[in-house]
Design an enzyme around this catalytic site. Sequence first.
Site, PDB file in Angstrom:
ATOM      1  N   LYS A 130      11.135   2.253  -3.904  1.00 43.00           N
ATOM      2  CA  LYS A 130      11.194   1.181  -4.915  1.00 43.00           C
ATOM      3  C   LYS A 130      11.219   1.788  -6.322  1.00 43.00           C
ATOM      4  O   LYS A 130      11.949   1.323  -7.194  1.00 43.00           O
ATOM      5  CB  LYS A 130      10.019   0.210  -4.759  1.00 43.00           C
ATOM      6  CG  LYS A 130      10.093  -0.619  -3.488  1.00 43.00           C
ATOM      7  CD  LYS A 130      11.301  -1.566  -3.497  1.00 43.00           C
ATOM      8  CE  LYS A 130      11.491  -2.293  -2.208  1.00 43.00           C
ATOM      9  NZ  LYS A 130      12.765  -3.018  -2.096  1.00 43.00           N
ATOM     10  N   ASN A 176       1.286  -5.907   9.548  1.00 46.73           N
ATOM     11  CA  ASN A 176       0.262  -5.080   8.891  1.00 46.73           C
ATOM     12  C   ASN A 176      -0.382  -5.834   7.743  1.00 46.73           C
ATOM     13  O   ASN A 176      -1.416  -5.429   7.239  1.00 46.73           O
ATOM     14  CB  ASN A 176       0.885  -3.825   8.235  1.00 46.73           C
ATOM     15  CG  ASN A 176       1.600  -2.952   9.216  1.00 46.73           C
ATOM     16  OD1 ASN A 176       1.037  -2.621  10.243  1.00 46.73           O
ATOM     17  ND2 ASN A 176       2.838  -2.563   8.916  1.00 46.73           N
ATOM     18  N   ASN A 177       0.264  -6.899   7.286  1.00 42.27           N
ATOM     19  CA  ASN A 177      -0.207  -7.604   6.091  1.00 42.27           C
ATOM     20  C   ASN A 177      -1.315  -8.592   6.431  1.00 42.27           C
ATOM     21  O   ASN A 177      -1.397  -9.110   7.546  1.00 42.27           O
ATOM     22  CB  ASN A 177       0.946  -8.339   5.397  1.00 42.27           C
ATOM     23  CG  ASN A 177       1.965  -7.380   4.817  1.00 42.27           C
ATOM     24  OD1 ASN A 177       3.119  -7.399   5.196  1.00 42.27           O
ATOM     25  ND2 ASN A 177       1.526  -6.517   3.934  1.00 42.27           N
ATOM     26  N   LEU A 178      -2.136  -8.864   5.431  1.00 40.25           N
ATOM     27  CA  LEU A 178      -3.349  -9.647   5.643  1.00 40.25           C
ATOM     28  C   LEU A 178      -3.089 -11.064   6.179  1.00 40.25           C
ATOM     29  O   LEU A 178      -3.735 -11.488   7.141  1.00 40.25           O
ATOM     30  CB  LEU A 178      -4.134  -9.731   4.314  1.00 40.25           C
ATOM     31  CG  LEU A 178      -5.453 -10.495   4.379  1.00 40.25           C
ATOM     32  CD1 LEU A 178      -6.447  -9.806   5.306  1.00 40.25           C
ATOM     33  CD2 LEU A 178      -6.053 -10.624   2.975  1.00 40.25           C
ATOM     34  N   SER A 194       8.329  -3.889  -6.198  1.00 36.87           N
ATOM     35  CA  SER A 194       7.004  -4.161  -5.650  1.00 36.87           C
ATOM     36  C   SER A 194       5.928  -3.646  -6.598  1.00 36.87           C
ATOM     37  O   SER A 194       6.133  -2.641  -7.297  1.00 36.87           O
ATOM     38  CB  SER A 194       6.909  -3.425  -4.312  1.00 36.87           C
ATOM     39  OG  SER A 194       5.582  -3.232  -3.952  1.00 36.87           O
ATOM     40  N   TYR A 203       7.790   4.358   1.158  1.00 38.72           N
ATOM     41  CA  TYR A 203       8.302   3.019   0.836  1.00 38.72           C
ATOM     42  C   TYR A 203       8.212   2.757  -0.668  1.00 38.72           C
ATOM     43  O   TYR A 203       9.194   2.377  -1.320  1.00 38.72           O
ATOM     44  CB  TYR A 203       7.509   1.948   1.609  1.00 38.72           C
ATOM     45  CG  TYR A 203       7.602   0.589   0.987  1.00 38.72           C
ATOM     46  CD1 TYR A 203       8.775  -0.145   1.079  1.00 38.72           C
ATOM     47  CD2 TYR A 203       6.543   0.046   0.251  1.00 38.72           C
ATOM     48  CE1 TYR A 203       8.881  -1.389   0.463  1.00 38.72           C
ATOM     49  CE2 TYR A 203       6.639  -1.180  -0.357  1.00 38.72           C
ATOM     50  CZ  TYR A 203       7.803  -1.891  -0.253  1.00 38.72           C
ATOM     51  OH  TYR A 203       7.910  -3.103  -0.873  1.00 38.72           O
ATOM     52  N   ASN A 212       1.531  -9.764  -4.069  1.00 40.24           N
ATOM     53  CA  ASN A 212       1.395  -9.934  -2.612  1.00 40.24           C
ATOM     54  C   ASN A 212       1.941 -11.294  -2.175  1.00 40.24           C
ATOM     55  O   ASN A 212       1.196 -12.284  -2.196  1.00 40.24           O
ATOM     56  CB  ASN A 212      -0.064  -9.776  -2.192  1.00 40.24           C
ATOM     57  CG  ASN A 212      -0.507  -8.330  -2.203  1.00 40.24           C
ATOM     58  OD1 ASN A 212      -0.490  -7.684  -3.235  1.00 40.24           O
ATOM     59  ND2 ASN A 212      -0.870  -7.800  -1.053  1.00 40.24           N
TER      60      ASN A 212
END
Length: 342
Positions: free
Chosen positions: A156, A201-203, A127, A152, A182
């Site tokens: 990664k 939670n993501n846009l 990520s 988190y 993203n």
Amino acid sequence: MGTIIVTGGAGYIGSHTILELLEQTDYNIISIDNFSNSNKSSYERVKALSKRGFSTLEFNLCDTEKLNYELDKIDAIIGIIHFAAFKSVPDSMADPLSYYNNNLTSLTNLLSYCQQKNIKHFIFSSSCSVYGNADKLPVTEQTPLKKAESAYGHTKQIGEEVIEFFCKANPDFSTVLLRYFNPVGAHISGKLGELPINKPNNLLPIITQTAVGKNSLTVFGDNYTTRDGSCVRDYIHVSDIADAHVKALNYLIEGKNKTNSSLFNLGTGNGVTVLEAIASFEKVAKKKLNYTIGQRRVGDVEAVYADNFLAKSELNWIPKYNLDDMMLSSWKWQLELENEKK
Ligand code: UD1
């Protein structure tokens, strides 16, 4: 032809990747998922969109004995694409141990199986969160990593290092680490997309849910030092991410990799503000979004976008979809879900 194992194949990126693998390759595909944050119906959706089928297994990759037992029954595994992981930043701050345990145990179990059985090819989902608040934009694969902002993100960073050390000890092994920016959007058919089990939670899911009156969007901060004060991100269509996995797999299988642990940024290279993302959605959906401006969100970086030269030149990968395509496909997907409920 050989078998490719896809872990987390019922998840958002995993399901889109299985579809691309079915379309673009002849490999036998087996998905492993325990549905801890995914929905079985993704499999049906992929099957409906594809001319050929794939197999599925349900177990937890942290269960070493079960993993060895199940994988031993499969013929000619030539590669593993490892998506399965926990991925919520706030959850990882509330319960970090579950993140270290789940994300790292599954990884070491799989690598250990690869070592025992001489399975040489491995692709890992990383990520852009590994970069943190980078000093210079766009970030290249050489940009120094900052201390992780969340447990988190830390899993990664550690995952990448585990693989790099493993590759040093096992020179025959070859891996590609993909740093996603993203991922958004849905399959262009509008029939496959993100199916968050918990409140998103993501846009993007928040934007589309707001548009159908099921959520309320708050823009987290408009006083950053960006062109309109909102945060900048590099949104990338999930089908472009999926396509990069097929290219990365072929790259490894054809032996085109220059080192045995290759690292690529997967982003479009375009920095987009939250307000620009909203404007694009409003344009393609022909709908005004009712949103408010709120406080900055803890843990957000101000801006991050990719230098994607390496993925383009080495993997021959060209992202096909622009921001409007991402927004329109997400919207089609939300409308599909609404229709299914009727
Ligand atoms: C987050 C994770 C990242 C992870 C990715 C998975 C952090 C710091 N990073 O990225 O590690 O790989 O999800 O998809 O959490 N926004 C709003 N209102 C909202 C939701 C989001 O304004 O209700 C803004 C955020 O402030 C951000 C942008 O939208 O600027 C994108 O947010 P989000 O979709 O949550 O992704 P990231 O935070 O960039």
